[in-house]
Design a protein around this motif. Structure first.
Motif, short mmCIF file in Angstrom:
data_model
loop_
_atom_site.label_atom_id
_atom_site.label_comp_id
_atom_site.label_asym_id
_atom_site.label_seq_id
_atom_site.Cartn_x
_atom_site.Cartn_y
_atom_site.Cartn_z
N PRO A 1 -5.20 -20.36 -16.29
CA PRO A 1 -6.32 -21.06 -15.67
C PRO A 1 -5.90 -22.23 -14.79
CG PRO A 1 -6.10 -21.77 -17.92
CD PRO A 1 -5.08 -20.68 -17.71
N TYR A 2 -4.62 -22.53 -14.76
CA TYR A 2 -4.17 -23.76 -14.09
C TYR A 2 -4.50 -23.83 -12.61
CZ TYR A 2 -1.81 -23.81 -18.51
OH TYR A 2 -1.55 -23.75 -19.84
N PRO A 3 -4.29 -22.80 -11.80
CA PRO A 3 -4.64 -22.98 -10.38
C PRO A 3 -6.14 -22.93 -10.12
CG PRO A 3 -3.66 -20.82 -10.72
CD PRO A 3 -3.57 -21.56 -12.02
N TYR A 4 -6.92 -22.38 -11.03
CA TYR A 4 -8.36 -22.23 -10.80
C TYR A 4 -9.07 -23.58 -10.74
CZ TYR A 4 -13.17 -20.76 -11.39
OH TYR A 4 -14.51 -20.57 -11.21
N TRP A 5 -8.80 -24.46 -11.68
CA TRP A 5 -9.56 -25.71 -11.78
C TRP A 5 -9.26 -26.70 -10.65
CZ3 TRP A 5 -13.80 -25.43 -14.27
CH2 TRP A 5 -13.93 -24.49 -15.29
N PRO A 6 -8.00 -26.93 -10.26
CA PRO A 6 -7.78 -27.84 -9.12
C PRO A 6 -8.39 -27.31 -7.82
CG PRO A 6 -5.75 -27.55 -10.35
CD PRO A 6 -6.74 -26.60 -10.92
N VAL A 7 -8.34 -26.01 -7.62
CA VAL A 7 -8.94 -25.43 -6.42
C VAL A 7 -10.45 -25.59 -6.46
CG1 VAL A 7 -9.32 -23.26 -5.18
CG2 VAL A 7 -7.04 -23.83 -5.99
N SER A 8 -11.06 -25.41 -7.62
CA SER A 8 -12.51 -25.57 -7.75
C SER A 8 -12.94 -27.00 -7.47
CB SER A 8 -12.96 -25.16 -9.15
OG SER A 8 -12.74 -23.80 -9.37
N VAL A 9 -12.20 -27.96 -7.99
CA VAL A 9 -12.53 -29.37 -7.74
C VAL A 9 -12.38 -29.70 -6.26
CG1 VAL A 9 -11.78 -31.74 -8.20
CG2 VAL A 9 -11.98 -30.12 -10.07
N THR A 10 -11.33 -29.21 -5.65
CA THR A 10 -11.11 -29.47 -4.22
C THR A 10 -12.22 -28.86 -3.38
OG1 THR A 10 -8.73 -29.44 -4.61
CG2 THR A 10 -9.46 -29.19 -2.34
N LEU A 11 -12.65 -27.67 -3.71
CA LEU A 11 -13.72 -27.01 -2.95
C LEU A 11 -15.05 -27.72 -3.12
CD1 LEU A 11 -12.81 -23.29 -3.60
CD2 LEU A 11 -12.69 -24.50 -1.42
N VAL A 12 -15.32 -28.27 -4.29
CA VAL A 12 -16.57 -29.01 -4.49
C VAL A 12 -16.54 -30.32 -3.72
CG1 VAL A 12 -17.91 -30.26 -6.22
CG2 VAL A 12 -17.22 -27.94 -6.64
N LEU A 13 -15.39 -30.96 -3.64
CA LEU A 13 -15.29 -32.23 -2.92
C LEU A 13 -15.22 -32.06 -1.40
CD1 LEU A 13 -12.74 -34.11 -5.20
CD2 LEU A 13 -15.21 -34.46 -5.06
N ALA A 14 -14.88 -30.88 -0.93
CA ALA A 14 -14.69 -30.64 0.51
C ALA A 14 -15.93 -30.98 1.35
CB ALA A 14 -14.24 -29.21 0.75
N PRO A 15 -17.15 -30.55 1.00
CA PRO A 15 -18.31 -30.91 1.84
C PRO A 15 -18.54 -32.42 1.93
CG PRO A 15 -18.87 -29.07 0.44
CD PRO A 15 -17.54 -29.57 -0.03
N PHE A 16 -18.28 -33.15 0.85
CA PHE A 16 -18.45 -34.61 0.89
C PHE A 16 -17.47 -35.24 1.88
CE2 PHE A 16 -17.22 -38.85 -0.59
CZ PHE A 16 -18.44 -39.50 -0.47
N PHE A 17 -16.20 -34.84 1.80
CA PHE A 17 -15.22 -35.42 2.70
C PHE A 17 -15.43 -34.97 4.14
CE2 PHE A 17 -12.75 -35.95 -1.32
CZ PHE A 17 -12.83 -37.35 -1.32
N LEU A 18 -15.90 -33.75 4.34
CA LEU A 18 -16.24 -33.31 5.70
C LEU A 18 -17.41 -34.11 6.26
CD1 LEU A 18 -15.86 -29.44 5.47
CD2 LEU A 18 -14.51 -31.01 6.85
N ALA A 19 -18.43 -34.32 5.46
CA ALA A 19 -19.58 -35.11 5.90
C ALA A 19 -19.18 -36.56 6.18
CB ALA A 19 -20.69 -35.06 4.86
N THR A 20 -18.31 -37.11 5.34
CA THR A 20 -17.85 -38.48 5.56
C THR A 20 -16.98 -38.56 6.81
OG1 THR A 20 -17.83 -38.79 3.16
CG2 THR A 20 -16.63 -40.40 4.47
N GLY A 21 -16.17 -37.55 7.03
CA GLY A 21 -15.31 -37.55 8.21
C GLY A 21 -16.07 -37.43 9.52
N PHE A 22 -17.15 -36.67 9.51
CA PHE A 22 -17.92 -36.48 10.75
C PHE A 22 -19.00 -37.52 10.94
CE2 PHE A 22 -16.45 -31.98 10.35
CZ PHE A 22 -15.70 -31.98 11.52
N ALA A 23 -19.28 -38.32 9.93
CA ALA A 23 -20.34 -39.33 10.04
C ALA A 23 -19.87 -40.56 10.78
CB ALA A 23 -20.84 -39.73 8.67
#
Length: 112
Positions: free
Chosen positions: A90-112
């Motif tokens: 399960p090790y690669p699953y959880w870090p990838v899941s956390v990164t994918l959930v945080l991606a829209p926030f950082f994209l929105a912050t980057g474009f704002a």
């Protein structure tokens, strides 16, 4: 067989990216609380001069929102992990899941 494996790997990616859209709210609330409370006390950020309601009100708002979203996210990912990826570590699953959930926030912050 290879198409089924490819399809199974895209389901968690799409679901976590879609969960990342409403995750903007709890992430922002957490950042707002931290930047006006503990981080401002340490001198790492500056308080919002218009924020005079106190931190207890923010805790009453932030804790249920973060707990509700965290529960939905964790239960969804536990279910997907168990159903789609029964074998393998399960090790690669959880870090990838956390990164994918945080991606829209950082994209929105980057474009704002």
């Amino acid at each position: 067989m290879k198409k089924a494996r490819l399809w199974k790997s895209f389901v968690p990616v799409v679901v976590n990216l879609l969960l990342g859209i409403p995750a903007v709210v709890p992430i922002f609330l957490t950042w707002y609380f931290l930047s006006n409370g503990p981080l401002a006390e340490l001198g790492w950020t500056q308080r919002d001069p218009n924020e005079d309601d106190g931190m207890l009100l923010w805790l009453i708002i932030v804790i249920p929102v973060v707990a509700c979203f965290g529960g939905i996210w964790a239960l969804t990912n536990l279910w997907m992990r168990r159903r789609l990826f029964a074998e393998g570590p399960p090790y690669p699953y959880w870090p990838v899941s956390v990164t994918l959930v945080l991606a829209p926030f950082f994209l929105a912050t980057g474009f704002a």
